[in-house]
Design a protein around this motif. Structure first.
Motif, PDB file in Angstrom:
ATOM      1  N   VAL A  39       0.871  -1.177   0.000  1.00 16.68           N
ATOM      2  CA  VAL A  39       0.000   0.000   0.000  1.00 16.68           C
ATOM      3  C   VAL A  39       0.907   1.224   0.000  1.00 16.68           C
ATOM      4  CG1 VAL A  39      -1.842   1.253   1.181  1.00 16.68           C
ATOM      5  CG2 VAL A  39      -1.752  -1.237   1.322  1.00 16.68           C
ATOM      6  N   SER A  41       0.184   4.132  -1.790  1.00 20.25           N
ATOM      7  CA  SER A  41      -0.586   5.368  -1.912  1.00 20.25           C
ATOM      8  C   SER A  41      -2.048   5.088  -1.597  1.00 20.25           C
ATOM      9  CB  SER A  41      -0.451   5.948  -3.325  1.00 20.25           C
ATOM     10  OG  SER A  41      -1.052   5.079  -4.276  1.00 20.25           O
ATOM     11  N   ALA A  42      -2.823   6.152  -1.513  1.00 20.74           N
ATOM     12  CA  ALA A  42      -4.233   6.008  -1.153  1.00 20.74           C
ATOM     13  C   ALA A  42      -5.015   5.203  -2.189  1.00 20.74           C
ATOM     14  CB  ALA A  42      -4.868   7.388  -0.983  1.00 20.74           C
ATOM     15  N   ASP A  44      -4.089   2.563  -3.668  1.00 20.39           N
ATOM     16  CA  ASP A  44      -3.878   1.124  -3.485  1.00 20.39           C
ATOM     17  C   ASP A  44      -4.905   0.539  -2.524  1.00 20.39           C
ATOM     18  OD1 ASP A  44      -1.663   1.074  -5.188  1.00 20.39           O
ATOM     19  OD2 ASP A  44      -0.293   1.636  -3.578  1.00 20.39           O
ATOM     20  N   ASN A  45      -5.106   1.230  -1.407  1.00 19.16           N
ATOM     21  CA  ASN A  45      -6.118   0.818  -0.417  1.00 19.16           C
ATOM     22  C   ASN A  45      -6.336   2.018   0.493  1.00 19.16           C
ATOM     23  OD1 ASN A  45      -7.482  -0.232   1.901  1.00 19.16           O
ATOM     24  ND2 ASN A  45      -6.796  -2.287   1.355  1.00 19.16           N
ATOM     25  N   TRP A  49      -4.281   2.886   3.949  1.00 16.17           N
ATOM     26  CA  TRP A  49      -3.344   4.016   3.807  1.00 16.17           C
ATOM     27  C   TRP A  49      -3.646   5.098   4.844  1.00 16.17           C
ATOM     28  CZ3 TRP A  49      -3.679   9.246   2.613  1.00 16.17           C
ATOM     29  CH2 TRP A  49      -2.483   9.865   2.260  1.00 16.17           C
ATOM     30  N   ALA A  52      -2.429   3.921   8.215  1.00 20.59           N
ATOM     31  CA  ALA A  52      -0.961   3.967   8.263  1.00 20.59           C
ATOM     32  C   ALA A  52      -0.460   5.395   8.409  1.00 20.59           C
ATOM     33  CB  ALA A  52      -0.384   3.334   6.993  1.00 20.59           C
ATOM     34  N   GLN A  53      -1.078   6.331   7.702  1.00 19.79           N
ATOM     35  CA  GLN A  53      -0.668   7.734   7.812  1.00 19.79           C
ATOM     36  C   GLN A  53      -0.891   8.268   9.219  1.00 19.79           C
ATOM     37  OE1 GLN A  53       1.451   8.345   5.334  1.00 19.79           O
ATOM     38  NE2 GLN A  53       0.575  10.345   4.969  1.00 19.79           N
ATOM     39  N   VAL A 236       1.306  -2.097   5.619  1.00 20.82           N
ATOM     40  CA  VAL A 236       1.630  -1.617   4.269  1.00 20.82           C
ATOM     41  C   VAL A 236       2.804  -2.317   3.605  1.00 20.82           C
ATOM     42  CG1 VAL A 236       0.702   0.660   4.835  1.00 20.82           C
ATOM     43  CG2 VAL A 236       3.163   0.235   5.093  1.00 20.82           C
TER      44      VAL A 236
END
Length: 276
Positions: A39, A41-42, A44-45, A49, A52-53, A236
């Motif tokens: 993952v 970038s946004a 991807d999922n 994401w 994770a951020q 990720v």
């Protein structure tokens, strides 16, 4: 639809669709291998994401907390070192005052003891003024408590109280003009020095406890940061062994798809033979 047509090659269309799908999967796998992330970038999922951020933000904030705790511990350790020096100086003052209390010494010896006493007394003031780290001095007059950040949102702090060790203060009660040039003065000073030694020892005990508290919390914050980082990785990070195996399978599938498309594109040529 006719089974044989020069206008519409259904077989080629299906082969191309499958080849395109394989190419997309291959590109995704190659990207995961290149970045090490499943993952990245946004797109991807989005949900993973975002989580994770949020955790990355927490990890970054904890780095600031660690820096604050490190500054606090350093400031306290400098103050402890200076306080220990002051305690040693007070012991030397006690030796001089006790010696001056001896009625058997002559005036010259008493004056010499007094000069030594004043030099040691003034050294206490110099030690206090130099007990500074990054602009923080917990021993000087007017010093405020140091507040180190304790959590990621700054809502909690670990407070370290100032321990004012200036001359003529509540901890070091020896005044900046104290002398031992007479028996009476020497006796009075000896009482103040004894009280100051006890006060400084108590202050050092408090600062030692504060330093240990900062160190303990810093260790906890470091472990928490490592745990959050590992958690983000679980969300990720790509399994490179799995992606490597998938890459080989997709490359083989891509080659087969190209061959299937080539075969499908030969169908119109078969129709041409019908007219020969």
């Amino acid at each position: 639809m006719p089974s044989s047509s020069v206008n519409t090659n259904v077989g080629a269309m299906i082969a191309l669709q499958n080849l395109n799908k394989t190419n997309v999967e291959l590109a995704t796998t190659q990207n995961r291998i290149n970045t090490g992330l499943k993952v990245a970038s946004a797109k991807d999922n989005g949900a993973i994401w975002a989580i994770a951020q949020s955790q990355r933000s927490e990890v970054a904030a904890l780095s600031v907390v660690q820096n604050s705790l490190d500054r606090g511990k350093s400031a306290v350790d400098v103050a402890v070192a200076a306080g220990e020096s002051i305690s040693d100086l007070l012991i030397q003052l006690k030796e001089k005052a006790l010696a001056a209390k001896d009625s058997s010494i002559d005036t010259a010896a008493r004056n010499a003891l007094n000069e030594d006493f004043k030099a040691i007394r003034d050294q206490i003031a110099k030690t206090v003024s130099n007990a500074e780290f990054n602009g923080v001095n917990l021993l000087k007059s007017g010093a405020a408590a140091f507040k180190a950040l304790a959590n990621a949102d700054g809502s909690s702090t670990i407070d370290v109280a100032a321990e004012i060790m200036k001359l003529s203060g509540s901890i070091v009660t020896v005044t900046s003009t104290e002398v031992i040039d007479t028996l009476t003065k020497a006796a009075a000073v000896l009482t103040k020095v004894d009280a100051s030694i006890a006060n400084v020892s108590a202050s050092l005990a408090r600062m030692g406890t504060a330093s240990k508290s900062l160190d303990t919390h810093r260790t906890f914050v470091s472990k928490l940061q490592d745990t959050l980082t590992a958690g983000v990785g679980n969300l990720v990070d790509a399994d490179l062994a799995k992606e490597s195996a998938k890459l080989q399978a997709l490359q083989t599938k891509q080659q087969l798809g190209v061959q299937a498309l080539a075969i499908a594109n030969q169908s119109p040529q078969i129709i041409m033979r019908l007219f020969q």
